[in-house]
Scaffold this motif. Sequence first.
Motif, PDB file in Angstrom:
ATOM      1  N   ILE A   1       1.030  -1.043   0.009  1.00  0.00           N
ATOM      2  CA  ILE A   1      -0.049   0.184  -0.118  1.00  0.00           C
ATOM      3  C   ILE A   1       0.925   1.391   0.109  1.00  0.00           C
ATOM      4  CG2 ILE A   1      -1.791   1.423   1.301  1.00  0.00           C
ATOM      5  CD1 ILE A   1      -2.768  -1.360   2.414  1.00  0.00           C
ATOM      6  N   THR A   2       0.577   2.198  -0.896  1.00  0.00           N
ATOM      7  CA  THR A   2       1.564   3.557  -0.950  1.00  0.00           C
ATOM      8  C   THR A   2       0.044   4.437  -1.026  1.00  0.00           C
ATOM      9  OG1 THR A   2       1.239   3.732  -3.172  1.00  0.00           O
ATOM     10  CG2 THR A   2       3.117   2.625  -2.352  1.00  0.00           C
ATOM     11  N   ALA A   3       0.557   5.761  -0.570  1.00  0.00           N
ATOM     12  CA  ALA A   3      -0.569   6.729  -0.187  1.00  0.00           C
ATOM     13  C   ALA A   3       0.370   8.182  -0.607  1.00  0.00           C
ATOM     14  CB  ALA A   3      -0.846   6.615   1.067  1.00  0.00           C
ATOM     15  N   SER A   4      -0.698   9.028  -1.209  1.00  0.00           N
ATOM     16  CA  SER A   4      -0.096  10.110  -1.518  1.00  0.00           C
ATOM     17  C   SER A   4      -1.170  11.187  -0.478  1.00  0.00           C
ATOM     18  CB  SER A   4      -0.414  10.853  -2.679  1.00  0.00           C
ATOM     19  OG  SER A   4      -1.795  10.645  -3.259  1.00  0.00           O
ATOM     20  N   CYS A   5      -0.777  12.443  -0.254  1.00  0.00           N
ATOM     21  CA  CYS A   5      -1.486  13.375   0.695  1.00  0.00           C
ATOM     22  C   CYS A   5      -1.282  14.828   0.415  1.00  0.00           C
ATOM     23  CB  CYS A   5      -1.450  12.867   2.123  1.00  0.00           C
ATOM     24  SG  CYS A   5       0.325  13.142   2.641  1.00  0.00           S
ATOM     25  N   LYS A   6      -1.959  15.648   0.990  1.00  0.00           N
ATOM     26  CA  LYS A   6      -1.977  16.996   0.752  1.00  0.00           C
ATOM     27  C   LYS A   6      -1.556  17.723   1.736  1.00  0.00           C
ATOM     28  CE  LYS A   6      -3.071  16.773  -3.778  1.00  0.00           C
ATOM     29  NZ  LYS A   6      -2.004  16.901  -4.805  1.00  0.00           N
ATOM     30  N   THR A   7      -1.832  17.507   3.226  1.00  0.00           N
ATOM     31  CA  THR A   7      -1.411  18.332   4.365  1.00  0.00           C
ATOM     32  C   THR A   7      -0.751  17.419   5.396  1.00  0.00           C
ATOM     33  OG1 THR A   7      -3.405  17.327   5.456  1.00  0.00           O
ATOM     34  CG2 THR A   7      -3.716  19.048   4.073  1.00  0.00           C
ATOM     35  N   ILE A   8      -0.141  18.055   6.398  1.00  0.00           N
ATOM     36  CA  ILE A   8       0.609  17.511   7.206  1.00  0.00           C
ATOM     37  C   ILE A   8       0.045  16.703   8.382  1.00  0.00           C
ATOM     38  CG2 ILE A   8       0.739  19.507   9.041  1.00  0.00           C
ATOM     39  CD1 ILE A   8       3.627  17.258   8.319  1.00  0.00           C
ATOM     40  N   GLU A   9      -1.353  17.016   8.335  1.00  0.00           N
ATOM     41  CA  GLU A   9      -2.319  16.233   9.185  1.00  0.00           C
ATOM     42  C   GLU A   9      -2.565  14.723   8.595  1.00  0.00           C
ATOM     43  OE1 GLU A   9      -2.494  20.379  10.233  1.00  0.00           O
ATOM     44  OE2 GLU A   9      -2.863  19.374   8.281  1.00  0.00           O
ATOM     45  N   GLN A  10      -2.651  14.958   7.255  1.00  0.00           N
ATOM     46  CA  GLN A  10      -2.999  13.715   6.724  1.00  0.00           C
ATOM     47  C   GLN A  10      -1.643  12.755   6.524  1.00  0.00           C
ATOM     48  OE1 GLN A  10      -3.956  15.439   2.852  1.00  0.00           O
ATOM     49  NE2 GLN A  10      -6.405  15.101   3.307  1.00  0.00           N
ATOM     50  N   TYR A  11      -0.379  13.481   6.593  1.00  0.00           N
ATOM     51  CA  TYR A  11       0.748  12.655   6.469  1.00  0.00           C
ATOM     52  C   TYR A  11       0.986  11.708   7.917  1.00  0.00           C
ATOM     53  CZ  TYR A  11       5.867  11.840   6.594  1.00  0.00           C
ATOM     54  OH  TYR A  11       7.221  11.400   6.517  1.00  0.00           O
ATOM     55  N   ASN A  12       0.653  12.754   8.919  1.00  0.00           N
ATOM     56  CA  ASN A  12       1.059  12.033  10.361  1.00  0.00           C
ATOM     57  C   ASN A  12      -0.007  11.066  10.463  1.00  0.00           C
ATOM     58  OD1 ASN A  12       3.128  13.913  10.890  1.00  0.00           O
ATOM     59  ND2 ASN A  12       1.562  15.574  11.523  1.00  0.00           N
ATOM     60  N   THR A  13      -1.134  11.105  10.053  1.00  0.00           N
ATOM     61  CA  THR A  13      -2.196  10.142  10.034  1.00  0.00           C
ATOM     62  C   THR A  13      -1.682   8.786   9.384  1.00  0.00           C
ATOM     63  OG1 THR A  13      -4.171  11.550  10.168  1.00  0.00           O
ATOM     64  CG2 THR A  13      -4.555   9.314   9.758  1.00  0.00           C
ATOM     65  N   LEU A  14      -1.122   8.830   8.268  1.00  0.00           N
ATOM     66  CA  LEU A  14      -0.803   8.082   7.343  1.00  0.00           C
ATOM     67  C   LEU A  14       0.459   7.179   8.086  1.00  0.00           C
ATOM     68  CD1 LEU A  14      -1.040   9.241   3.877  1.00  0.00           C
ATOM     69  CD2 LEU A  14      -2.431   7.334   4.805  1.00  0.00           C
ATOM     70  N   LYS A  15       1.329   8.041   8.730  1.00  0.00           N
ATOM     71  CA  LYS A  15       2.470   7.369   9.341  1.00  0.00           C
ATOM     72  C   LYS A  15       2.112   6.526  10.609  1.00  0.00           C
ATOM     73  CE  LYS A  15       6.331   8.102   8.822  1.00  0.00           C
ATOM     74  NZ  LYS A  15       7.454   7.326   8.227  1.00  0.00           N
ATOM     75  N   GLU A  16       1.063   7.195  11.321  1.00  0.00           N
ATOM     76  CA  GLU A  16       0.676   6.456  12.480  1.00  0.00           C
ATOM     77  C   GLU A  16      -0.098   5.231  12.139  1.00  0.00           C
ATOM     78  OE1 GLU A  16      -2.140   9.020  14.302  1.00  0.00           O
ATOM     79  OE2 GLU A  16      -0.765  10.734  14.708  1.00  0.00           O
TER      80      GLU A  16
END
Length: 748
Positions: free
Chosen positions: A518-533
Amino acid sequence: MSELLAPAGNKEAFFSAINAGANAVYLGLNTFSARAYANNFAIDELKELVEYAHLRGVLVFVTMNTIVFENELKEAFKLVDELADIPIDALIIQDLALLTYVINNHPHVEAHASTQMGIDDLEAINLLEELGVKRCVLAREVPIEKIKEFKKKSKMPLETFIHGALCVSYSGNCLMSGLIGMRSGNRGRCVGSCRKLYNLVNETTNETFPKRYLLSMKDLNTTSNIEDLKIVDSLKIEGRMKEAAYVTSVVRSYRELLDNPKTDISKINYNLSKTFNRTFTKGYILNEKPTNITNILKPNNFGYYIGKVTNKFKNQIEITLISNVKQGDQLRFDLEETKEVSMPVTKLYDKSMRLINSSNTTIYLECSEKIPVGTKVYKTKDVDFLDELDKASREAYYHLPLDMYLTINQDYNLELTINYEDYYVTVKSNERIEIANNNPTSSINIKKQLSKLGTTPYVLNNLTIDLEEKWFIPVSILNNLRRVAVEELNKKRLIVNKKTKKDTHFTKQIFPISKPIITASCKTIEQYNTLKELGIENIYFENVIPRNNATYKNVDGQVLIGGLGGLKHYHGKDIITDYSFNVVNSKTVNLLHNLGAKKITLSHEINKLQIKDLLDSYYEQNGGYPNLELIVYGRQEMLHTKYCPIKKMGECGKCKTNRFALKDDYISFPLLTTDNCEVILLNGKTLNLIDDLDSLDHISSYRLAFTIENTEQIKQIVKALQDKLNGKKIKCFNPETDTRGHFNKEIL
């Protein structure tokens, strides 16, 4: 001098372009052309047209600038072979597989990189030059300052648009027509979704702005700056969907400006307004203000102002004119906001209600429409001007100077030598001639017959008559000599020396296939942190390089690139090419792997059967599978534009704290803004293929593309995909909010 490149959507426009002074003409065939709705040309009729052009020193380019699916490659390659045999001068191409096929197999035909490839930086130009491309058609967004920089740092010939319709999106990066109407702009079938009415909606405050043609671009017009643009190798006019009169008008206008810099530009522009126009902009190439790039009130032919309604009677209106109106003209009445009335002038009256043919003062028209006094009136069809253009289209621009030398040989046969530039031909008469007893043929009569070059592209320049005696020469002998000599000269001039094929070898590229990640792209730092978690390791966030207007920053590890420039700049890095490369066939996949891409994202416009075709062909050619990524969730980016509709409606800056969308009669399309004030229009529905992944094999990774989702939505979607890949039976597709895009059906 810069080449003037003209469009031709049919035979009439083809001849009109040449007679108006084009140096080159570009046209499309019935297949693989990005203007599928033009009349276009059949290959069987092309040889005669190419010869006509070549004899006048005019080049012919053929557009094959669509994406090419796996099952179409064989047909496309065969078509290229046939075009090369004619031979045409160049092919304008978007698809990388087709591009490299031309370069490797037909070096006498130039491969031109289409504007659909979105070329706007030096890195992309250099990469294409290394591949063997002979010309780059730049993105319409490239300003003149950058073009000058390219010319200083690269030897690649450049082409840019100088007149005609503009796409609101970066070319080749628009999925709007395909997602809304199932007709792809990348397949030449754009339905013009950008020319429709939309409301701008502030979804934060629930404010809805009036309906406007918010994405409808004005037409490009660079007449006032043509001297600055002469640095460009080829100046291109858009218009393969336009009629021959339009082509004549625009080509002759720019021909006059290029030939004579002192030409009256105001007169040129007045005439240009007499054929189709959406009002004019000098475009991004000349740094137009973003607020002046669109006409949000009218998406169609604007015409030119000829007067206003000054009185109204029962079923009749009075128009006071500043320009002549004639029976057969077409008028447009500009009502409030986006409304208008169009009316043909079938009957025309004077003040005494007598029928008249024309007037330039005051006219009276029968009219049942509600048109108020004070309404501005525009002419959208000018029959007098069309007659002028029709006449001009039949007057040849090219008159090639021909030198002739006439003498007699020892057997009393006439010999005629003609030459044009470095081409020489000598022919002799079959019949002997005799000394005249009386009335010898005069030099005047000889010249009269030899100068009758009729419909040929030649005119007699110098004639040398080397005849010592007084000869009687039948007219038929002179005519036949002239005819045969011209035919032989034409044959010589049409010979093309084909070059040796280029021996370019791309190695087989295969990758081990294991369980998809699974890979993911995102637009905001909040989305990025959620994906890392959530434990997602491959996240595209700050390591994303856009297709256009890119800034090449230092990136460690993986880098997701949107355009060819990134492929050049980050060579040697862990490169993933994005969906914007429009990859739909195995040859392009192999080429990108050879150019350094470690993983390749497939196009949004490929369906599941076409994916299988691609993979099967790749395996057959390489003995293994490529490293592919597929976007399986997210609001697809329908278009990326340098223009901002939020600013156009006077809301500049509010995107920082408010969420905006464009809304038609059915659905809302969210707007994303970038740090440099560009805009991305998102699909109104969310692509969701998670339930359908059982139908796919040999895909290395599945991407979740997050744009406006909140934390809870991201968690739900990540869990759904994880469960699916772990073999659980799930159902997460919501027909009210989701779409499968083109996954289950072939795009037109």
